[in-house]
Design a protein around this motif. Structure first.
Motif, PDB file in Angstrom:
ATOM      1  N   LEU A  38      -7.964  -1.513  -1.768  1.00 15.44           N
ATOM      2  CA  LEU A  38      -7.047  -2.506  -1.217  1.00 15.44           C
ATOM      3  C   LEU A  38      -6.852  -2.300   0.281  1.00 15.44           C
ATOM      4  O   LEU A  38      -6.841  -3.253   1.058  1.00 15.44           O
ATOM      5  CB  LEU A  38      -5.693  -2.436  -1.921  1.00 15.44           C
ATOM      6  N   GLY A  39      -6.705  -1.054   0.673  1.00 13.23           N
ATOM      7  CA  GLY A  39      -6.540  -0.742   2.088  1.00 13.23           C
ATOM      8  C   GLY A  39      -7.739  -1.168   2.909  1.00 13.23           C
ATOM      9  O   GLY A  39      -7.595  -1.736   3.999  1.00 13.23           O
ATOM     10  N   LEU A  40      -8.931  -0.923   2.384  1.00  9.76           N
ATOM     11  CA  LEU A  40     -10.149  -1.323   3.088  1.00  9.76           C
ATOM     12  C   LEU A  40     -10.240  -2.842   3.218  1.00  9.76           C
ATOM     13  O   LEU A  40     -10.587  -3.365   4.283  1.00  9.76           O
ATOM     14  CB  LEU A  40     -11.387  -0.775   2.367  1.00  9.76           C
ATOM     15  N   LEU A  41      -9.926  -3.559   2.139  1.00 15.76           N
ATOM     16  CA  LEU A  41      -9.967  -5.024   2.183  1.00 15.76           C
ATOM     17  C   LEU A  41      -8.937  -5.585   3.154  1.00 15.76           C
ATOM     18  O   LEU A  41      -9.216  -6.532   3.896  1.00 15.76           O
ATOM     19  CB  LEU A  41      -9.743  -5.609   0.792  1.00 15.76           C
ATOM     20  N   LYS A  42      -7.735  -5.003   3.153  1.00 18.15           N
ATOM     21  CA  LYS A  42      -6.700  -5.467   4.071  1.00 18.15           C
ATOM     22  C   LYS A  42      -7.089  -5.199   5.525  1.00 18.15           C
ATOM     23  O   LYS A  42      -6.900  -6.043   6.393  1.00 18.15           O
ATOM     24  CB  LYS A  42      -5.364  -4.791   3.759  1.00 18.15           C
ATOM     25  N   ALA A  43      -7.635  -4.035   5.783  1.00 21.51           N
ATOM     26  CA  ALA A  43      -8.045  -3.695   7.150  1.00 21.51           C
ATOM     27  C   ALA A  43      -9.174  -4.623   7.614  1.00 21.51           C
ATOM     28  O   ALA A  43      -9.170  -5.099   8.756  1.00 21.51           O
ATOM     29  CB  ALA A  43      -8.481  -2.234   7.231  1.00 21.51           C
ATOM     30  N   ALA A  44     -10.121  -4.899   6.735  1.00 20.44           N
ATOM     31  CA  ALA A  44     -11.221  -5.805   7.081  1.00 20.44           C
ATOM     32  C   ALA A  44     -10.693  -7.216   7.330  1.00 20.44           C
ATOM     33  O   ALA A  44     -11.113  -7.889   8.283  1.00 20.44           O
ATOM     34  CB  ALA A  44     -12.273  -5.813   5.974  1.00 20.44           C
ATOM     35  N   ALA A  45      -9.763  -7.674   6.504  1.00 14.44           N
ATOM     36  CA  ALA A  45      -9.173  -9.001   6.698  1.00 14.44           C
ATOM     37  C   ALA A  45      -8.433  -9.064   8.028  1.00 14.44           C
ATOM     38  O   ALA A  45      -8.537 -10.052   8.768  1.00 14.44           O
ATOM     39  CB  ALA A  45      -8.220  -9.330   5.548  1.00 14.44           C
ATOM     40  N   TYR A  46      -7.710  -8.021   8.349  1.00 11.33           N
ATOM     41  CA  TYR A  46      -6.980  -7.969   9.619  1.00 11.33           C
ATOM     42  C   TYR A  46      -7.946  -8.128  10.796  1.00 11.33           C
ATOM     43  O   TYR A  46      -7.709  -8.917  11.700  1.00 11.33           O
ATOM     44  CB  TYR A  46      -6.227  -6.642   9.713  1.00 11.33           C
ATOM     45  N   ARG A  47      -9.034  -7.408  10.761  1.00  8.21           N
ATOM     46  CA  ARG A  47     -10.017  -7.502  11.854  1.00  8.21           C
ATOM     47  C   ARG A  47     -10.661  -8.881  11.923  1.00  8.21           C
ATOM     48  O   ARG A  47     -10.787  -9.477  12.982  1.00  8.21           O
ATOM     49  CB  ARG A  47     -11.116  -6.452  11.674  1.00  8.21           C
ATOM     50  N   PHE A  48     -11.103  -9.375  10.767  1.00  3.72           N
ATOM     51  CA  PHE A  48     -11.814 -10.661  10.728  1.00  3.72           C
ATOM     52  C   PHE A  48     -10.917 -11.809  11.174  1.00  3.72           C
ATOM     53  O   PHE A  48     -11.311 -12.633  12.006  1.00  3.72           O
ATOM     54  CB  PHE A  48     -12.344 -10.923   9.316  1.00  3.72           C
ATOM     55  N   LEU A  50       0.836  -1.200   0.000  1.00  7.20           N
ATOM     56  CA  LEU A  50       0.000   0.000   0.000  1.00  7.20           C
ATOM     57  C   LEU A  50       0.869   1.247   0.000  1.00  7.20           C
ATOM     58  O   LEU A  50       1.989   1.231   0.504  1.00  7.20           O
ATOM     59  CB  LEU A  50      -0.904   0.018   1.237  1.00  7.20           C
ATOM     60  N   ASP A  51       0.324   2.336  -0.526  1.00  7.93           N
ATOM     61  CA  ASP A  51       1.041   3.610  -0.509  1.00  7.93           C
ATOM     62  C   ASP A  51       0.620   4.468   0.685  1.00  7.93           C
ATOM     63  O   ASP A  51       1.005   5.620   0.783  1.00  7.93           O
ATOM     64  CB  ASP A  51       0.833   4.366  -1.817  1.00  7.93           C
ATOM     65  N   HIS A  52      -0.170   3.880   1.575  1.00  2.40           N
ATOM     66  CA  HIS A  52      -0.612   4.592   2.774  1.00  2.40           C
ATOM     67  C   HIS A  52      -0.761   3.600   3.931  1.00  2.40           C
ATOM     68  O   HIS A  52      -0.912   2.409   3.708  1.00  2.40           O
ATOM     69  CB  HIS A  52      -1.935   5.320   2.512  1.00  2.40           C
ATOM     70  N   SER A  53      -0.688   4.101   5.130  1.00  2.00           N
ATOM     71  CA  SER A  53      -0.794   3.256   6.311  1.00  2.00           C
ATOM     72  C   SER A  53      -2.261   2.955   6.621  1.00  2.00           C
ATOM     73  O   SER A  53      -3.114   3.825   6.524  1.00  2.00           O
ATOM     74  CB  SER A  53      -0.170   3.960   7.518  1.00  2.00           C
ATOM     75  N   ILE A  54      -2.515   1.706   7.004  1.00  2.00           N
ATOM     76  CA  ILE A  54      -3.873   1.325   7.414  1.00  2.00           C
ATOM     77  C   ILE A  54      -3.902   0.846   8.857  1.00  2.00           C
ATOM     78  O   ILE A  54      -4.903   0.311   9.304  1.00  2.00           O
ATOM     79  CB  ILE A  54      -4.481   0.252   6.481  1.00  2.00           C
ATOM     80  N   ASP A  55      -2.810   1.035   9.580  1.00  2.00           N
ATOM     81  CA  ASP A  55      -2.746   0.574  10.973  1.00  2.00           C
ATOM     82  C   ASP A  55      -3.933   1.076  11.791  1.00  2.00           C
ATOM     83  O   ASP A  55      -4.602   0.293  12.466  1.00  2.00           O
ATOM     84  CB  ASP A  55      -1.451   1.024  11.637  1.00  2.00           C
ATOM     85  N   ALA A  56      -4.173   2.381  11.743  1.00  4.69           N
ATOM     86  CA  ALA A  56      -5.249   2.961  12.553  1.00  4.69           C
ATOM     87  C   ALA A  56      -6.607   2.403  12.119  1.00  4.69           C
ATOM     88  O   ALA A  56      -7.448   2.089  12.968  1.00  4.69           O
ATOM     89  CB  ALA A  56      -5.239   4.482  12.448  1.00  4.69           C
TER      90      ALA A  56
END
Length: 148
Positions: A71-81, A39-45
């Motif tokens: 992509l960031g949204l999908l990765k963040a959702a996968a991380y949570r799930f 990703l070109d941006h952080s999705i940690d938060a």
């Protein structure tokens, strides 16, 4: 090396398994591709927070056609799930008492649950065919790859 091969096989199955829902607008989630594309941006938060995540992808969407935001949204959702997925007796178990507590749309949660069911079914069918495979555990190292 053998573990990596098995992981790639399992994640490829996730991709194939999710394809059956494309026509209904359920996001196609290839976890291996998600973790491989930077990703070109952080999705940690976002991944660790409580902001509601909803991703609506067009039918037949492919990972390489998605925007960095999607992509960031999908990765963040996968991380949570996948923080709620464990491996027991070579079957993935999802332990989510209240899906709303994930702050992910029902559509995305259902897509991940379907991928889990399809992977478990594949592992069972391989075992019945005499070609048992060991499903890899979802661990913190893998989850952290999604954040990059």
């Amino acid at each position: 090396m053998k573990e990596k091969l098995i992981l790639v096989m399992v994640l490829a199955i996730f991709a194939v398994a999710c394809n059956s829902k494309k026509e209904n607008g359920v996001p196609v989630v290839n976890l291996e591709a998600l973790s491989a594309i930077p990703l070109d941006h952080s999705i940690d938060a976002l991944a660790k927070g409580t902001e509601f995540i909803d991703v609506t992808l067009p039918p037949n969407a492919r990972i390489d056609e998605l925007s960095q935001k999607e992509l960031g949204l999908l990765k963040a959702a996968a991380y949570r799930f996948y923080h709620h997925v464990s491996l027991a007796d070579n079957q993935y178990q999802v332990d989510i008492k209240d899906p709303k507590s994930l702050y992910i749309s029902d559509q995305v949660v259902k897509a991940y649950e379907q991928a889990i069911q399809n992977t478990n079914h594949f592992a069972d069918s391989m075992a019945k065919a005499g070609q048992a495979i060991q499903l890899p555990a979802v661990n913190e190292e893998y989850l952290n790859k999604l954040l990059k």
